[in-house]
Design a protein around this motif. Structure first.
Motif, PDB file in Angstrom:
ATOM      1  N   ILE A  46       4.931   4.301   4.413  1.00 23.53           N
ATOM      2  CA  ILE A  46       4.693   5.112   5.606  1.00 23.53           C
ATOM      3  C   ILE A  46       3.252   5.027   6.097  1.00 23.53           C
ATOM      4  N   SER A  47       2.323   4.624   5.241  1.00 19.62           N
ATOM      5  CA  SER A  47       0.900   4.753   5.542  1.00 19.62           C
ATOM      6  C   SER A  47       0.395   3.787   6.615  1.00 19.62           C
ATOM      7  N   ALA A  48       1.031   2.634   6.765  1.00 20.43           N
ATOM      8  CA  ALA A  48       0.513   1.621   7.682  1.00 20.43           C
ATOM      9  C   ALA A  48       0.546   2.080   9.132  1.00 20.43           C
ATOM     10  N   GLU A  63      -0.561  -1.999  -0.969  1.00 17.88           N
ATOM     11  CA  GLU A  63      -0.081  -2.011  -2.354  1.00 17.88           C
ATOM     12  C   GLU A  63       0.516  -0.640  -2.666  1.00 17.88           C
ATOM     13  N   VAL A  64       1.622  -0.618  -3.396  1.00 19.77           N
ATOM     14  CA  VAL A  64       2.309   0.629  -3.715  1.00 19.77           C
ATOM     15  C   VAL A  64       2.401   0.786  -5.226  1.00 19.77           C
ATOM     16  N   VAL A  65       2.065   2.000  -5.705  1.00 18.62           N
ATOM     17  CA  VAL A  65       2.221   2.337  -7.120  1.00 18.62           C
ATOM     18  C   VAL A  65       3.158   3.545  -7.187  1.00 18.62           C
ATOM     19  N   MET A 139       2.059  15.089 -10.403  1.00 23.56           N
ATOM     20  CA  MET A 139       2.592  15.535  -9.120  1.00 23.56           C
ATOM     21  C   MET A 139       2.803  14.395  -8.132  1.00 23.56           C
ATOM     22  N   ILE A 140       2.446  13.173  -8.510  1.00 23.32           N
ATOM     23  CA  ILE A 140       2.484  12.039  -7.582  1.00 23.32           C
ATOM     24  C   ILE A 140       3.861  11.379  -7.566  1.00 23.32           C
ATOM     25  N   GLU A 141       4.424  11.211  -6.370  1.00 19.59           N
ATOM     26  CA  GLU A 141       5.642  10.429  -6.182  1.00 19.59           C
ATOM     27  C   GLU A 141       5.304   8.953  -6.074  1.00 19.59           C
ATOM     28  N   LYS A 142       4.313   8.642  -5.249  1.00 19.83           N
ATOM     29  CA  LYS A 142       3.803   7.274  -5.159  1.00 19.83           C
ATOM     30  C   LYS A 142       2.457   7.278  -4.456  1.00 19.83           C
ATOM     31  N   VAL A 143       1.727   6.190  -4.636  1.00 21.77           N
ATOM     32  CA  VAL A 143       0.433   5.996  -4.010  1.00 21.77           C
ATOM     33  C   VAL A 143       0.501   4.730  -3.172  1.00 21.77           C
ATOM     34  N   GLU A 144       0.128   4.832  -1.892  1.00 28.02           N
ATOM     35  CA  GLU A 144       0.080   3.680  -1.003  1.00 28.02           C
ATOM     36  C   GLU A 144      -1.379   3.379  -0.683  1.00 28.02           C
ATOM     37  N   ASN A 163      -3.389   6.774   0.155  1.00 35.86           N
ATOM     38  CA  ASN A 163      -2.526   7.877   0.578  1.00 35.86           C
ATOM     39  C   ASN A 163      -1.653   8.314  -0.597  1.00 35.86           C
ATOM     40  N   VAL A 164      -1.895   9.532  -1.094  1.00 36.29           N
ATOM     41  CA  VAL A 164      -1.140  10.073  -2.217  1.00 36.29           C
ATOM     42  C   VAL A 164       0.041  10.868  -1.663  1.00 36.29           C
ATOM     43  N   ILE A 165       1.251  10.420  -1.977  1.00 40.21           N
ATOM     44  CA  ILE A 165       2.472  11.091  -1.552  1.00 40.21           C
ATOM     45  C   ILE A 165       3.008  11.869  -2.750  1.00 40.21           C
ATOM     46  N   THR A 166       3.104  13.179  -2.603  1.00 40.70           N
ATOM     47  CA  THR A 166       3.462  14.039  -3.733  1.00 40.70           C
ATOM     48  C   THR A 166       4.971  14.191  -3.860  1.00 40.70           C
ATOM     49  N   LYS A 167       5.398  14.680  -5.014  1.00 43.14           N
ATOM     50  CA  LYS A 167       6.816  14.834  -5.303  1.00 43.14           C
ATOM     51  C   LYS A 167       7.454  15.905  -4.426  1.00 43.14           C
TER      52      LYS A 167
END
Length: 526
Positions: A46-48, A63-65, A139-144, A163-167
């Motif tokens: 979503i971050s782009a 990059e996504v984690v 608390m992190i769902e994923k990091v973009e 961009n930290v996307i939380t759960k």
């Protein structure tokens, strides 16, 4: 100006062009192939563009984690996560878990990297940098991670965006966990989370403590974290969400005996958001959100030679809001939005005075998919006013990205963008014994060019390669005022170029094991 006009004309042409295939859709065949190498959360970002779309339609170097990746690496904070990302360099103040840490992307300065949690920036207002260890990983769902300028979408972000996307709350029922680990030197990581949902309401709650007496002298760290996300569905198309993150920390940031100094710090951080999201039709949705952030820091600089202690503290506050509308139809996924932030900082090293900023912006971008070709034009206008200084500027940030599937399972990417960075208040108003302020500093500006290829055509392998070049104008550099007295200041002067290459490769899973390798090389000229 030519590039800005070109992007604007292209934007109008594409917006008014005929509609056909969905720009945001991902085919089942494409999804099936991507899932051979990536997790579900990795194949859409979503971050782009601030709009969810397939990674194969993203021109930027992203990059996504995921949370699954984080569990495997046994990370404690966001800093540990970023330390595993190719092209990101993390500088830790110590070796113990929870040590203060700042990140660079592709050789950028630390204050060029913006870190967002639930859309709230955690960057220090006076210095401009962000402490990545503030964010616990549970608390992190994923990091973009967007590598390179992202100003056409996010504003001041010359180096990149994390961009930290939380759960989110559990889809149904109740879920939870408790975990703890403990080792030598009183080192422990303790976590608990609870998530659930009723007919209309959902909740996610987390509490944790990360502690250590230090794995070396004066390297202790104690962090307490609380996070909550509450949601309420007014209807099937309208949802309100509230988030809160609280972090308190005490850190001993090392004994630099050779330099005759030592640092200690205490800090409290609280971030809150309130958002209302509504889908008005199958094609149109709108988000309205408000946010606040407060950071209170007290620091101690200890002069080991003269046995003196100097107090240094700061108080940062942010108040802001955003409106975003997304229109999806045919080949288009158009996003229009506006951001506003009011910032205030007060610090001992700024003379104890309050300094204020106003930042306002409007932006628009589109993702246009014609079969194997995707074009992503974007444009953002920012107005920055740092009160009581000479910094008051407007800035246009255009971008144009392209992806093209040249062969089965092989994608070419390219993006050209213009970006900027607002200097921290300390650059403008702080004065020390030999450092003199420069209130006439302006924005740092950059033209960025990136191109790359991703392919799964090689048997059992996924390969990604990217080349980049960032040409920075009005770069902030130090300049001597009086060499004999040792006085100096910062000025906008140099032309700086950062360029390099990134390469990454991963294998298909074999008995649930995947091998991956990555490397980056960059050159700095200036």
């Amino acid at each position: 100006m030519f590039f800005i006009r070109t992007v604007f004309v292209l934007f109008l042409i594409f917006t008014l062009s005929p509609f056909s295939t969905p720009a945001f859709a991902i085919s089942e065949e494409e999804k099936s192939f991507l899932l051979m190498y990536f997790k579900e959360d990795e194949i859409q970002v979503i971050s782009a563009t601030r709009s969810l779309k397939a990674i194969t339609r993203v021109a930027e170097n992203v990059e996504v984690v995921t949370k699954e990746d984080i569990e495997l690496m046994n990370a404690h904070t966001l800093a540990d996560v970023l330390n595993s990302v190719n092209g990101v360099q993390v500088n830790f103040s110590g070796v113990a878990p929870g040590s203060v840490a700042v990140a660079q992307i592709q050789g950028s300065r630390v204050d060029h990297v913006v870190i967002l949690v639930d859309g709230v920036g955690i960057n220090d207002i006076s210095g401009g940098f962000a402490d990545a260890s503030l964010v616990p990983v549970q608390m992190i769902e994923k990091v973009e991670v967007i590598k390179g300028p992202a100003s056409s979408v996010w504003g001041s972000s010359l180096g990149g965006v994390v961009n930290v996307i939380t759960k989110a709350p559990a889809a149904q029922g109740i879920d939870g966990m408790i975990s703890g680990s403990y080792g030598e030197r009183n080192t422990g990581d303790f976590r608990a989370e609870l998530s659930g949902r009723t007919a209309r309401a959902g909740y996610y709650l987390y509490a944790g403590r990360l502690q250590t007496d230090g794995l070396r002298t004066h390297d202790s760290s104690f962090r307490n974290n609380i996070y909550s996300k509450l949601s309420y569905d007014f209807s099937k198309d309208t949802t309100a969400t509230f988030t809160l993150l609280y972090n308190s920390a005490e850190n001993d940031q090392g004994d630099f005996e050779a330099e005759g100094m030592r640092f200690e710090s205490k800090e409290e951080v609280m971030l809150t958001t309130l958002a209302l999201r509504s889908r008005l039709s199958d094609s149109l949705s709108i988000d309205v959100s408000a946010r606040t952030a407060h950071k209170l820091t007290s620091g101690y600089y200890i002069d080991l030679i003269n046995e003196a202690v100097y107090d240094s503290g700061s108080h940062d506050s942010r108040y802001g809001g955003s409106v975003r509308a997304e229109y999806r139809q045919g080949i288009h996924s158009v996003v229009f939005g506006a951001d506003y932030d009011y910032l205030r900082t007060r610090a001992t090293y700024l003379g104890g005075h309050n300094f204020y900023q106003n930042r306002a912006a409007v932006y628009a971008n589109d993702t246009i998919a014609w079969g194997k070709l995707t074009v992503t034009p974007g444009l953002r206008f920012d107005s920055v006013d740092v009160k009581d200084t000479g910094l008051k500027e407007n800035f246009f940030s255009p971008s144009l990205g392209v992806t093209y599937e040249i062969a089965d399972k092989t994608i070419l990417r390219g993006v050209v963008s213009r970006g900027f960075s607002v200097p921290g208040v300390a650059y403008l108003v702080a004065t020390a014994s030999i450092f003199l302020k420069n209130p006439d500093l302006g924005l740092e500006k950059v033209w960025s060019y990136q191109a790359g290829v991703e392919t799964g055509a090689l048997k059992y392998l996924w390969l990604k390669a990217t080349v980049f070049r960032h040409d920075i104008r009005d770069a902030i550099v130090s300049q001597d005022i009086n060499v004999e007295e040792g006085t100096w200041t910062n000025v906008n002067k140099d032309k700086v170029r950062r360029q390099g290459v990134e390469v990454a490769v991963k294998t298909l899973p074999v008995y649930n094991m995947t091998l991956a390798a990555a490397a980056s090389l960059y050159q700095y000229k200036g």
